[in-house]
Design a protein around this motif. Sequence first.
Motif, PDB file in Angstrom:
ATOM      1  N   ARG A 154       0.842  -1.192   0.000  1.00  8.15           N
ATOM      2  CA  ARG A 154       0.000   0.000   0.000  1.00  8.15           C
ATOM      3  C   ARG A 154       0.874   1.239   0.000  1.00  8.15           C
ATOM      4  NH1 ARG A 154      -5.001  -1.395  -1.441  1.00  8.15           N
ATOM      5  NH2 ARG A 154      -6.022  -2.869  -0.057  1.00  8.15           N
ATOM      6  N   ASN A 204      -4.902  13.101  -2.798  1.00  9.38           N
ATOM      7  CA  ASN A 204      -5.779  13.070  -3.967  1.00  9.38           C
ATOM      8  C   ASN A 204      -5.197  13.880  -5.130  1.00  9.38           C
ATOM      9  OD1 ASN A 204      -7.919  13.610  -5.838  1.00  9.38           O
ATOM     10  ND2 ASN A 204      -9.321  12.865  -4.267  1.00  9.38           N
ATOM     11  N   GLU A 260      -6.370  14.818  -7.844  1.00  7.49           N
ATOM     12  CA  GLU A 260      -7.246  15.757  -8.535  1.00  7.49           C
ATOM     13  C   GLU A 260      -7.345  17.090  -7.815  1.00  7.49           C
ATOM     14  OE1 GLU A 260     -10.248  12.931  -8.829  1.00  7.49           O
ATOM     15  OE2 GLU A 260     -10.185  12.825 -11.008  1.00  7.49           O
ATOM     16  N   LEU A 286      -2.322   1.885  -4.752  1.00  7.32           N
ATOM     17  CA  LEU A 286      -2.366   3.256  -4.233  1.00  7.32           C
ATOM     18  C   LEU A 286      -3.572   3.442  -3.334  1.00  7.32           C
ATOM     19  CD1 LEU A 286      -1.563   5.483  -7.347  1.00  7.32           C
ATOM     20  CD2 LEU A 286      -0.043   4.856  -5.476  1.00  7.32           C
ATOM     21  N   VAL A 287      -3.394   4.074  -2.173  1.00  7.76           N
ATOM     22  CA  VAL A 287      -4.547   4.510  -1.389  1.00  7.76           C
ATOM     23  C   VAL A 287      -4.534   6.033  -1.382  1.00  7.76           C
ATOM     24  CG1 VAL A 287      -5.067   2.526   0.028  1.00  7.76           C
ATOM     25  CG2 VAL A 287      -3.227   4.022   0.698  1.00  7.76           C
ATOM     26  N   THR A 288      -5.696   6.608  -1.695  1.00  5.55           N
ATOM     27  CA  THR A 288      -5.771   8.048  -1.875  1.00  5.55           C
ATOM     28  C   THR A 288      -6.319   8.718  -0.632  1.00  5.55           C
ATOM     29  OG1 THR A 288      -6.253   7.572  -4.169  1.00  5.55           O
ATOM     30  CG2 THR A 288      -6.606   9.829  -3.437  1.00  5.55           C
ATOM     31  N   GLU A 328      -7.242  12.407   1.550  1.00  3.75           N
ATOM     32  CA  GLU A 328      -7.809  13.718   1.281  1.00  3.75           C
ATOM     33  C   GLU A 328      -6.716  14.750   1.018  1.00  3.75           C
ATOM     34  OE1 GLU A 328     -10.720  13.926   0.151  1.00  3.75           O
ATOM     35  OE2 GLU A 328     -10.691  15.880   1.104  1.00  3.75           O
ATOM     36  N   GLN A 351      -3.381  13.512   5.770  1.00  2.78           N
ATOM     37  CA  GLN A 351      -4.031  12.208   5.925  1.00  2.78           C
ATOM     38  C   GLN A 351      -3.187  11.097   5.297  1.00  2.78           C
ATOM     39  OE1 GLN A 351      -7.829  11.591   4.034  1.00  2.78           O
ATOM     40  NE2 GLN A 351      -8.395  10.001   5.484  1.00  2.78           N
ATOM     41  N   GLN A 380      -0.874  10.144   7.816  1.00  2.00           N
ATOM     42  CA  GLN A 380      -1.579   9.407   8.865  1.00  2.00           C
ATOM     43  C   GLN A 380      -1.765   7.935   8.477  1.00  2.00           C
ATOM     44  OE1 GLN A 380      -5.809  10.413   9.534  1.00  2.00           O
ATOM     45  NE2 GLN A 380      -4.902  11.858  10.953  1.00  2.00           N
ATOM     46  N   PHE A 381      -2.093   7.673   7.196  1.00  2.00           N
ATOM     47  CA  PHE A 381      -2.261   6.303   6.715  1.00  2.00           C
ATOM     48  C   PHE A 381      -0.970   5.515   6.934  1.00  2.00           C
ATOM     49  CE2 PHE A 381      -5.752   7.129   3.267  1.00  2.00           C
ATOM     50  CZ  PHE A 381      -6.698   7.200   4.261  1.00  2.00           C
ATOM     51  N   ASN A 439      -1.132   1.436   8.284  1.00  2.03           N
ATOM     52  CA  ASN A 439      -2.051   0.855   7.320  1.00  2.03           C
ATOM     53  C   ASN A 439      -1.514   0.876   5.895  1.00  2.03           C
ATOM     54  OD1 ASN A 439      -4.556   0.039   8.825  1.00  2.03           O
ATOM     55  ND2 ASN A 439      -4.305   2.127   9.556  1.00  2.03           N
ATOM     56  N   ALA A 440      -0.598   1.794   5.607  1.00  2.00           N
ATOM     57  CA  ALA A 440       0.110   1.775   4.324  1.00  2.00           C
ATOM     58  C   ALA A 440       1.595   1.703   4.662  1.00  2.00           C
ATOM     59  CB  ALA A 440      -0.206   3.028   3.513  1.00  2.00           C
ATOM     60  N   PRO A 488      -2.171  -2.484  11.469  1.00  2.97           N
ATOM     61  CA  PRO A 488      -1.221  -3.550  11.820  1.00  2.97           C
ATOM     62  C   PRO A 488      -0.345  -3.225  13.032  1.00  2.97           C
ATOM     63  CG  PRO A 488      -0.675  -2.571   9.698  1.00  2.97           C
ATOM     64  CD  PRO A 488      -1.908  -1.893  10.176  1.00  2.97           C
ATOM     65  N   GLY A 491      -9.699   5.087   1.722  1.00  2.00           N
ATOM     66  CA  GLY A 491      -8.610   5.249   0.765  1.00  2.00           C
ATOM     67  C   GLY A 491      -9.095   5.392  -0.672  1.00  2.00           C
TER      68      GLY A 491
END
Lengths: 255, 222
Positions: A132, A137, A139, A164-166, A168, A172, A175-176, A181-182, B67, B167
């Motif tokens: 991940r 974003n 755009e 890819l996780v997008t 805001e 953020q 933060q991911f 989480n990524a 995780p 996400g």
Amino acid sequence: MGKRFFAVFFALLLGAPLFAQTPLRVAAAADLEPVLPPILAQFEKQTGMRVEATYQASAVLTTQILNSAPFDLFLSADLSFPQRLIDAGVADAEGSPAPIPYAKGTLVLWERRDSPLPPPSLALLSDAALKRLAIANPERAPYGRAAVAALTTLKLYDTLKPRLVTAENIAQAAQFVDSGNAEAGLISLTSALTPRLAASGRYFVMPHDLYPPIEQGAVLVKVSSQHAAARRLLDFLLSAPVQAQLARSGLTPVK
Amino acid sequence: MDWQAFALTLRLATVTTAILLAIAVPLAALLVLGRARWLPALEALATLPLVLPPTVLGFFLLVLLGPRTAVGRGIAALLGHPLAFSFDGLVVGSVLYSLPFAVQPLVAGFAAVPSSLTDAARLLGAGPARMVTSLLVPLARRSLVTAAVLSFLHTVGEFGVVLMLGGDIPGSTRTLSILLYNQVENFDYAAAERTAAILLAMCVVALVAVYSTSQQRGGNRG
């Protein structure tokens, strides 16, 4: 007695804002949140003016200003959003047809220190263990746009797209990654240099030739009743000592 | 029109509603029939998601299910992938977020069943499961419909939790509300209006269908 008390109370409540000095309102891009507060404090101390800043994604602030949000100065994370405001006739740049550049942003690849993956580098981006990758974003967040441009230049975009996780905005995206989480994220150097993220992670500066420069521009909002004060703050931002301070916080000075 | 987002939203709302009813019916029955001292605390806990701003709830879930916690690692080992940024993660978030909307109508409906009936059932030897299936649920059918409708619609309109936990992945976490937000933020107002119109039309049709059938039932009864 009771009635008169309430009448006086409400009169005071309604009248109170009239007596207070209206602060200078700044709409600032999210990547400035770690950078701007000390600079604004210095400005307040020097001039005796009061400044209030709102931090949001540049696109969100643009929509708000288009719909007559009461801001005096807009500091965007790119040039396209303030340009949109000039074209719509709600902002100007001291007579110039383009926004006034005040800094340039730098994209970094950020990873937690305790990550089992290799340290951040271009090689990490083609590592199969990278499941991940967080980006802002593309755009509406200039750093997200730069992230996609860099991955495209590296010919990695198509391979990485499903991973890819997008987020805001860059905050953020960070933060991911920080929450685990990524595994990694493409964020701003200003975020990576904050004490919080500097303690938990490490970063790799993405080579500048991989993406178009993240030029950040400012405009003065037309409906503002404090044009002179807003211009004064902008001049302060462009002054040599403040520009040097920006460099220490992860932005490239324009002067 | 993005039918993928439309289908995903319907799937999320249906799965969430089914899980919520399975949890909320026994929970509401316990809250109404039970006598234990700690039940008010349990009811308060089940109402708590109303207080938390959805983005905050989403952020807590992101951290808690990530995780870096034992819970998150356990779930990841079970599912083979971390919960965040997946459809399963959104289901967990939605169930928590909409829990009060399923529990509250059921508690109100079950509590309205006369105690003479529940006492009689108890005296005749009905166990708690029998009480719920043969007495509470049939008599509080309208509350069950209300709970299902509210859970479903609340999940369709859910935004903050998905924004924090999702996400924005097409087909797995880009729901209609996220799509709508993206369109508005990207100044694509024409597309946003279309999405909003479809979202509203879908909900009006569903609501009219549900309320007309439950109205008929009320009429037959009276």
